[in-house]
Enzyme design. Structure first.
Site, PDB file in Angstrom:
ATOM      1  CG  HIS A 122      -1.697  -1.035   1.630  1.00  0.00           C
ATOM      2  ND1 HIS A 122      -1.238  -2.151   2.279  1.00  0.00           N
ATOM      3  CD2 HIS A 122      -3.034  -1.215   1.466  1.00  0.00           C
ATOM      4  CE1 HIS A 122      -2.248  -2.978   2.492  1.00  0.00           C
ATOM      5  NE2 HIS A 122      -3.343  -2.444   2.008  1.00  0.00           N
TER       6      HIS A 122
ATOM      7  CG  ASP B 109       1.896  -0.907   3.342  1.00  0.00           C
ATOM      8  OD1 ASP B 109       1.209  -0.548   4.306  1.00  0.00           O
ATOM      9  OD2 ASP B 109       1.511  -1.744   2.492  1.00  0.00           O
TER      10      ASP B 109
END
Ligand code: XUL
Ligand code: CO
Length: 443
Positions: free
Chosen positions: A108, A111
């Site tokens: 993501h 992240d």
């Protein structure tokens, strides 16, 4: 095969690259079943399985739970500057994935780099990390299986992202998806995932479900059109989940998403990314979800993990049940494999698994259980009468009146006449126990 890719600091010291050593090895840091180049069912194991490491669980998930503070204190989280910290984390990620000798990763946006509440600043941050990731991909040979945007953690998404009743929030979700698509395209990402964590409702009392679902469809069209205009050739995946964090998520399960894609004319661009623990939350076996997707030609990819039989939430444990995974691989093999995707370990080590090597044990176990299941499933299909027993159950539809029925040639009156002419049907066994034994015999 990945080239070991260690950054300025080595984060997983004393662990070298994990190699295939066969079932007799005593080395815990070796594959017993996953022999990447070994040909099974017509192609190398690595091309069937296409393993990916999930950035969020392995390098961000710190062991915190609703009852307690983090237990995984990462050395790559030490630096004060966000970009420096993110680069350390990326070094750790590529060191781990390349030492695991796995071909893919998934992430993501948030992240890889901490986001602020400033859209332009976030875009700059992500761009910096995309440039860094390009170097890391090149050095290691590790590729991006899919990218995604986290549209559920920021407090602004508490009422949903694309399904938020406030257009202003939807626009922020659009900004985030644009940047995540740009990153995925720049990194040669092979797919892009939409998991609608908060695309659902907490209460129908305050929800216009029809309007929210129309917004979700419009949002997906808008994102797809943008990505296609900007050269994205890969597949978009929807990842079904019935609930958690919402009470009800619109992407409830494979069958629900299939209907949604058909209704809103998204079926040609979107496929499914199925997750084991999401299936069980929906009250299905994972085999069921795989079969629904395969039958619809939508089996795109999977997130591998498992739930806990006694717990009713998404525990995201690493897969380890050879019997179950063999049943998955039977369906995947019969479907001709994944369409564009692979097997992403969307799984986390437990809160009290606090040794750095635990992450290796977890992934090695997961890789080997799928590799062994692939070999077992292929043996079942090649050597046993599994397929024949299944097919034979439907033999009465292969010719005569059964075939006429399938071809749409029989009326209800014809069925009645057949029943009269042929009397009471014979009793025919479903053979379930026999087939369960076949699976066990080949493991
Ligand atoms: C949450 C989940 C996500 C998606 C990506 O249950 O599975 O991690 O895979 O957003
Ligand atoms: Co997932």
């Amino acid at each position: 095969m990945a080239n070991i890719c260690v950054g300025e600091r080595e984060f997983f010291k004393n662990i070298s690259q994990i190699k295939y050593e066969g079932t007799q090895t005593d080395n815990r840091f070796a594959y017993r079943w996953y022999d990447a180049d070994k040909v099974v069912a017509g192609k190398p194991m690595k091309d069937h399985l296409r393993f990916a490491v999930a950035y969020w669980h392995s390098f961000c998930g710190n062991g915190a739970d609703p009852f307690g503070a983090p237990t995984h204190i990462f050395p790559w989280d030490e630096k004060a500057d966000a970009i420096e910290r993110a680069k350390d984390k990326m070094d750790a990620a590529f060191e781990f994935i390349s030492k695991m000798n796995l071909p893919y990763y998934c992430f993501h946006d948030v992240d890889v780099i901490d986001y602020t509440n400033n859209v332009a600043e976030n875009d700059r941050r992500l761009q910096t990390m995309v440039d860094y990731a390009k170097q890391k991909q090149q050095a290691s040979g590790v590729k991006l299986l899919w990218g995604t945007a986290n549209l559920f953690s920021n407090p602004r998404y508490m009422n949903g992202a694309a399904t938020n009743p406030d257009f202003h929030v939807l626009a922020h979700a659009g900004a985030q998806v644009k940047a995540a698509l740009d990153a995925t395209i720049a990194l040669g990402g092979e797919n892009y995932v939409f998991w609608g964590g908060r695309e659902g409702y907490m209460s129908l009392l305050n929800t216009n479900m029809k309007r929210e679902q129309e917004h979700l469809a419009k949002f997906l069209h808008t994102a797809k059109d943008y990505a296609r205009r900007n050269g994205f050739k890969g597949t978009f995946f929807i990842e079904p989940k019935p609930c958690e964090p919402t009470k009800h998520q619109y992407d409830y399960d494979a069958a629900t998403v299939l209907g949604f894609l058909q209704k809103y004319d998204l079926i040609n661009d979107f496929k499914l990314n199925l997750e084991v623990n999401h299936a069980t939350l929906a009250g299905h076996t994972f085999q069921h979800e795989l079969q629904v997707a395969a039958d619809a030609g939508l089996l795109g990819s999977m997130d591998a993990n498992r739930g806990d039989l006694q717990n009713g939430w998404d525990t995201d444990q690493f897969p380890n049940d050879i019997n179950e995974v063999t049943e998955y691989m039977l369906i995947i093999l019969k479907a001709g494999g994944f369409q564009g995707g692979g097997i992403n370990f969307d799984a986390k080590i437990r809160r009290n698994s606090t040794d750095r090597e635990d992450l290796f044990d977890a992934h090695i176990g997961g890789v080997d259980v799928f590799a062994r299941a692939l070999i077992t499933a292929d043996n079942i299909l090649q050597k046993s009468d599994y397929s024949k027993v299944r097919d034979d159950r439907y033999a009465t539809f292969n010719s005569g009146s059964g075939k006429d029925f399938e071809d749409g040639k029989l009326s209800l009156e014809d069925l009645r006449q057949y029943a009269i002419d042929n009397g009471e049907p014979a009793t025919i066994s479903g053979k379930q126990e026999y087939l369960e034994n076949v699976i066990n015999r080949y493991i």
